[in-house]
Design an enzyme around this catalytic site. Structure first.
Site, PDB file in Angstrom:
ATOM      1  N   GLY A 215     -47.882  23.037  48.080  1.00 37.35           N
ATOM      2  CA  GLY A 215     -48.107  23.207  46.652  1.00 37.35           C
ATOM      3  C   GLY A 215     -49.009  24.363  46.289  1.00 37.35           C
ATOM      4  CD  GLU A 434     -61.331  13.194  64.998  1.00 31.10           C
ATOM      5  OE1 GLU A 434     -62.496  13.499  64.664  1.00 31.10           O
ATOM      6  OE2 GLU A 434     -60.637  13.919  65.729  1.00 31.10           O
TER       7      GLU A 434
HETATM    8  P1  ADP Z   1     -46.119  26.418  49.000  1.00 21.65           P
HETATM    9  O1  ADP Z   1     -46.228  27.553  48.046  1.00 21.65           O
HETATM   10  O2  ADP Z   1     -47.447  25.849  49.396  1.00 21.65           O
HETATM   11  O3  ADP Z   1     -45.292  26.693  50.188  1.00 21.65           O
HETATM   12  P2  ADP Z   1     -44.820  25.200  46.785  1.00 21.65           P
HETATM   13  O4  ADP Z   1     -45.912  25.286  45.794  1.00 21.65           O
HETATM   14  O5  ADP Z   1     -43.749  26.210  46.667  1.00 21.65           O
HETATM   15  O6  ADP Z   1     -45.400  25.207  48.257  1.00 21.65           O
HETATM   16  O7  ADP Z   1     -44.227  23.727  46.746  1.00 21.65           O
HETATM   17  C1  ADP Z   1     -42.861  23.489  46.773  1.00 21.65           C
HETATM   18  C2  ADP Z   1     -42.515  22.286  45.954  1.00 21.65           C
HETATM   19  O8  ADP Z   1     -43.032  21.103  46.549  1.00 21.65           O
HETATM   20  C3  ADP Z   1     -43.099  22.302  44.576  1.00 21.65           C
HETATM   21  O9  ADP Z   1     -42.276  22.980  43.697  1.00 21.65           O
HETATM   22  C4  ADP Z   1     -43.225  20.832  44.233  1.00 21.65           C
HETATM   23  O10 ADP Z   1     -42.021  20.350  43.727  1.00 21.65           O
HETATM   24  C5  ADP Z   1     -43.471  20.183  45.565  1.00 21.65           C
HETATM   25  N1  ADP Z   1     -44.892  19.932  45.790  1.00 21.65           N
HETATM   26  C6  ADP Z   1     -45.645  20.438  46.782  1.00 21.65           C
HETATM   27  N2  ADP Z   1     -46.903  19.989  46.718  1.00 21.65           N
HETATM   28  C7  ADP Z   1     -46.970  19.173  45.643  1.00 21.65           C
HETATM   29  C8  ADP Z   1     -48.014  18.403  45.044  1.00 21.65           C
HETATM   30  N3  ADP Z   1     -49.257  18.374  45.550  1.00 21.65           N
HETATM   31  N4  ADP Z   1     -47.718  17.683  43.942  1.00 21.65           N
HETATM   32  C9  ADP Z   1     -46.479  17.696  43.433  1.00 21.65           C
HETATM   33  N5  ADP Z   1     -45.461  18.398  43.947  1.00 21.65           N
HETATM   34  C10 ADP Z   1     -45.679  19.131  45.041  1.00 21.65           C
HETATM   35 ZN    ZN Z   2     -63.025  15.129  69.319  1.00 22.11          ZN
END
Ligand code: ADP
Ligand code: ZN
Ligand code: MG
Length: 624
Positions: A215, A434
């Site tokens: 995300g 841990e």
């Molecule tokens: P990154 O840029 O870290 O590779 P993205 O931001 O492109 O990942 O995430 C891809 C998709 O995954 C987003 O469009 C969303 O739909 C979903 N996603 C990832 N993390 C989250 C989160 N924390 N909450 C809600 N949706 C998420």
């Molecule tokens: Zn350790």
């Protein structure tokens, strides 16, 4: 990255196919009939001459190669042609026979047509093709921006204002730490005067670091949605240009625009594409273009005034490959970790995405989250969508628990192979390991040993992670403190031995650290009886990690090694004893960590200080 931008509508490719098709049909209609000879009877020259003599030829048209004539036989006109011979008397003969001679009038038309089709049409086609190609090239390079060729070197970063992304922090589930850090930036952009009053200036840049699909891009979009300022977004790969020097020009242009629009946010996604370590003159001569782009970026970041309100965000999933110059103070000095979600985070993410689909009331998100251990946000979003697809396939109106469970298998099967997900057994071992560290630390100092422990695999490759925060900064450490530290390092392995009666490779980093510390205590800090205050090792290159060189005889060295082993062994035994004395709490805490995947310092202390319920101890011991 496209934040809901409206691209200028491109004509679809088939339009061009239709145009080319129409041209081909036109050619067929026009050219073919004119080239087709009307049914003409071929005769030889002597037949022609005899016809002329007999007076049956009424008309003749002579061109360079052929003679076309109309012969009237029994009142029927027949078009004939014959090859023209080298006959100087031809005209005389025809005149004698009273043949009407015509200039080759129909030929002017065919000459015109053949001229048209052999020169003009191909030229037109080429002009048309050329225009189309150059248009395509320009639109791919300049992203259809106005000015075409003239827009080389423009950053073509897209500008977004609040309304256009519509993504808020509430759309990003979990990732509370990252959101907290970013909220401060948003607040700064909203009320810069609040910060200016005190004289505080925001860090110029913040780097979102984490594995793919957690995300990062989404968080940056959310910042854009929350902060009501222009948001420039560009992907690192967009700087990589066809022409040398263009990347640097784009960086310049981007920052020029940003300065004009300040306060604003500049977001560089996948910054590792341009921010890779510069390797001097590698033997391929290095990638000059990329280096130039990176240098320009560094220059621009140094050049602009942080108090103006330009905040630079960048995202990467390969922070270790970044050029250290990018991470220097005054550049991306704030690092925002965006890690894989823990159990609770996964449940929240599932809920966020499940809002978009229809689900039955019986769906248990906590169960799904538990089953999807190790999944990233993107994978969880995928699981939800897959479940909805499954429901549609079965002709149901909403997704059920079974849909979710099956889609987990589909989505997770892919990445379990990559070995990123711990098996339950491994998870249990890591939990005990841990907690072993933490418990040994806590029992020696009577304070919260940790800020947070998680068993979510980290970007760094560590399986578990104990975030230790010293309450106060230490410059002087006593011998006891150092010994306690070594005991803490051995605590993880000690727990494994105690509970599972076997040991794993999970302690390699602990071993390294414990050894280093024990060695330093004896060889450099003079903390052993045998050597008193004699330095056994010299450290050179303090600032570059420190190379140590031994400064003692071979015999002393052997003794030193022996002392190090003794010291570590003593602490290891101490750690084992601590864990044995607190085995009830060890089980309880490890069970908690295993189930929740994360435990905070407060939770840890709370469980540790609670009186142990007698029944539960017995149960926990049975389980292992
Ligand atoms: P990154 O840029 O870290 O590779 P993205 O931001 O492109 O990942 O995430 C891809 C998709 O995954 C987003 O469009 C969303 O739909 C979903 N996603 C990832 N993390 C989250 C989160 N924390 N909450 C809600 N949706 C998420
Ligand atoms: Zn350790
Ligand atoms: Mg991304």
């Amino acid at each position: 990255m496209n934040l809901g931008d409206k691209k200028p509508e491109k004509r679809p490719l088939y339009v061009y196919y239709i145009i080319v098709g129409v041209i081909i049909i036109l050619l067929n209609l026009l050219v073919v009939p004119s080239l087709q000879e009307r049914s003409v009877k071929k005769t030889d020259y002597s037949t022609f001459l005899s016809c002329v003599k007999r007076g049956t030829v009424t008309e003749a048209t002579v061109d360079d190669d052929y003679i076309y004539y109309i012969a009237r036989v029994d009142g029927v006109d027949t078009m004939c042609k014959t090859v023209r011979m080298d006959d100087p008397n031809l005209v005389e003969r025809l005149e004698e026979a009273g043949v009407r001679m015509e200039s080759p009038e129909p030929d002017t038309q065919s000459i015109f047509l053949s001229l048209l089709f052999s020169y003009l049409v191909p030229i037109l086609i080429f002009v048309f093709l050329g225009r189309w190609l150059s248009k395509k090239m320009m639109s791919s390079m300049g992203n259809g921006g106005p000015g075409g060729m003239m827009s080389f070197g423009k950053s073509n970063a897209k500008v977004y204002v609040k309304s256009s992304t519509g993504i808020k922090f509430s759309d990003v589930a979990g990732e509370d730490e990252a959101k907290e850090l970013l909220t401060e930036i948003v607040d700064y952009l909203h009320n810069p005067h609040k910060y200016a009053e005190i004289g505080a200036s925001m860090p110029k840049g913040a780097l979102l670091v984490g594995p793919p699909g957690t995300g990062k891009t989404l968080l940056a979009k959310a910042v854009a949605g929350e902060a009501e300022v222009p948001f420039f977004s560009i992907s690192g790969s967009e700087f990589v240009e066809m022409f040398v020097g263009m990347g640097a020009a784009k960086v310049r242009d981007l920052f020029k625009q940003a300065n004009e629009k300040a306060p604003c946010i500049v977001f560089i996604d996948e910054i590792d594409t341009i921010g890779k370590k510069r390797d001097g003159a590698g033997f391929t001569g290095g990638n000059d273009e990329r280096e130039q782009t990176l240098n320009q970026l560094l220059t621009e970041m140094d050049g602009f005034d942080g108090s103006k309100g330009v905040v630079i965000l960048a995202a990467t999933n390969r922070p270790d490959s970044l050029d250290p110059a990018l991470l220097r103070p005054g550049r991306f000095d704030r690092r925002i970790p965006v890690e894989l979600p823990d159990l609770q985070g996964r449940e929240e993410i599932l809920r966020v995405h499940a809002k978009k689909i229809k689900i039955s009331d019986s769906v248990r998100f906590d169960e799904i989250a538990k089953a999807a251990s190790g999944a990233s946000g993107a994978e969880l979003a995928n699981i939800v969508n897959e479940a909805a697809l499954r429901a549609v396939r079965d002709g149901r109106k909403f997704a059920t628990q079974a849909d979710f469970e099956e889609s987990i298998e589909v989505v997770i099967a892919g990445y379990q192979k990559k070995n990123r997900v711990l098996s339950n057994k491994e998870k249990l071992i890591v939990s005990y390991h841990e907690i072993g560290h933490a418990l040994v630390a806590a029992k020696q100092t009577d304070s919260a040993p940790v800020h947070k422990i998680t068993i979510i695999p980290r970007t760094s490759g560590a399986l578990g992670y104990t975030m230790q925060v010293d309450e106060k900064e230490h410059f002087l450490m006593s011998k006891e403190e150092l010994e306690n530290k070594i005991a803490t390092f051995t605590g993880g392995r000690a727990a494994e031995e105690l509970i599972f009666h076997s040991i794993t490779t999970g302690a390699s980093n602990d071993i390294e650290q414990a050894t280093k510390l024990a060695r330093a205590m004896i060889s450099r800090y003079g903390m052993s009886d045998e050597f008193d205050m004699v330095a056994m090792e010299n450290i050179s290159n303090q600032y570059l990690g420190g190379d140590s060189s031994l400064a003692c005889s071979f015999e002393t060295q052997t003794l030193l090694d022996k002392k190090v082993v003794e010291l570590v062994r003593r602490q290891h035994e101490k750690a084992l004893q601590i864990l044995k004395d607190n085995i009830g709490k060890l089980h309880e805490l490890a069970k908690y960590l295993y189930e929740h995947e994360t435990i905070t310092g407060e939770e840890f202390m709370k469980i540790l200080e609670e009186p142990l319920p007698a029944v539960e101890t017995a149960q926990a011991e049975d389980e292992v």
